[in-house]
Write an enzyme that holds these catalytic residues in place. Structure first.
Site, PDB file in Angstrom:
ATOM      1  CE  LYS A  72      29.652  21.014  28.422  1.00 31.89           C
ATOM      2  NZ  LYS A  72      29.978  22.130  27.482  1.00 31.89           N
ATOM      3  CG  ASP A 104      27.570  22.870  25.376  1.00 32.12           C
ATOM      4  OD1 ASP A 104      26.835  22.448  26.283  1.00 32.12           O
ATOM      5  OD2 ASP A 104      28.779  22.583  25.274  1.00 32.12           O
ATOM      6  CG  HIS A 114      33.522  19.666  31.437  1.00 31.63           C
ATOM      7  ND1 HIS A 114      34.186  20.713  30.842  1.00 31.63           N
ATOM      8  CD2 HIS A 114      33.206  18.821  30.438  1.00 31.63           C
ATOM      9  CE1 HIS A 114      34.267  20.499  29.538  1.00 31.63           C
ATOM     10  NE2 HIS A 114      33.694  19.354  29.269  1.00 31.63           N
ATOM     11  CE1 TYR A 120      34.626  22.230  26.195  1.00 32.19           C
ATOM     12  CE2 TYR A 120      32.836  23.545  25.299  1.00 32.19           C
ATOM     13  CZ  TYR A 120      33.319  22.327  25.729  1.00 32.19           C
ATOM     14  OH  TYR A 120      32.512  21.221  25.690  1.00 32.19           O
TER      15      TYR A 120
END
Length: 282
Positions: A77, A47, A110, A52
């Protein structure tokens, strides 16, 4: 669930591994080593997210692992700044390029109501989901879903959608159970994934969890993950420690009693609170 090879089945028939590796707040060599270690220990769900900043590292690690692409379930996401139809399509292409793959197994919105779309979030969500549906129908995403969505966010999405979300990823850990949202998702056949299943580390200092770990002869992390599965959640533990990555797979040889599961659910405040998705500041 009896082993790492078991899976949940999404409403469209796609199977998703029962435990995944979270990658928030990791990048570069740390991400590379964690993913390779996880894949060696039987993980098949990774994931990540555009926010990120590690999609390229994630893709590189999966390629270098030697595991076939079709045997790894990759989730990413949509970044908050990229809501809306056109921006979503562009963001998806960037995610695919960074990961170095031709398709995603799961793509999530997200957050439902990011700060930059606060006054037009409904229209922005509608445009985003239209793009998601087109990509899904084109076979470029195997499953589509959301993250941090409350029931009213999903209801708003469905005012214009033709496909219901298949997944909702939420902060779920001891003391944070988001009962209303989880019940809504289960009623609508939406799989619930649990991010931060260890409460970003806070759970390891909770006396009740220490006692349960001693009672079952397991680590606190293993207790958390077993609890998550028994609650019907798909947990996404994050770790860069090879010992803990392996340890987190060893949760299929015991079961928590109903009383102990309820105790864990009732540890309110031990890991903070669930985020308020309508008032995030990013």
């Amino acid at each position: 669930m009896k082993s790492m090879t078991d899976s949940f089945t999404l409403k469209n028939g796609v199977k998703i591994p029962c435990i995944g590796l979270g990658t928030w707040q990791t990048d570069g060599a740390t991400t590379n080593a964690a993913i390779k270690c996880a894949l060696e220990n039987g993980y098949r769900l990774i994931d990540t997210a555009a926010a990120y900043g590690n999609e390229a590292s994630v893709g590189k690690a999966i390629r270098e692992s030697g595991i076939r692409r079709e045997d790894v379930f990759i989730t990413s996401k949509l970044r908050n700044a990229c809501h809306g139809y056109v921006a979503t399509l562009e963001a998806f292409e960037q995610t695919i390029a960074r990961l170095g793959v031709e398709y995603l197994d799961l793509y999530l919105i997200h957050w439902p109501n990011p700060l930059q779309y606060r006054t037009i979030w409904k229209q922005a969500t509608a445009g985003t989901w239209k793009a998601f549906e087109e990509l899904y129908k084109a076979g470029r995403i195997r499953a589509i879903g959301v993250s941090n969505f409350f029931p009213h966010h999903i209801e708003t999405l469905m005012e214009t959608a033709t496909i219901e979300p298949m997944v909702n990823q939420l902060k779920l850990c001891p003391g944070i159970t988001q009962d209303e949202t989880v019940s809504y998702c289960k009623e609508h056949g939406i799989l619930v994934e649990a991010y931060s299943p260890f409460g970003t580390g806070a759970i390891f200092e909770v006396p009740e969890m220490k006692a349960l770990a001693e009672k079952y002869g397991k680590s606190i992390g293993q207790i958390c993950l077993r609890w998550s599965l028994q609650m019907g959640f798909l947990p996404l533990p994050k770790s860069g420690n090879p010992k803990r990555i392996a340890e987190n797979t060893q949760i299929f040889d015991f079961e928590l009693s109903a009383g102990d599961a309820a105790l864990i659910a009732g540890l309110k405040g031990c890991c903070g609170e669930a985020p308020d998705s309508d008032n995030i500041t990013f």
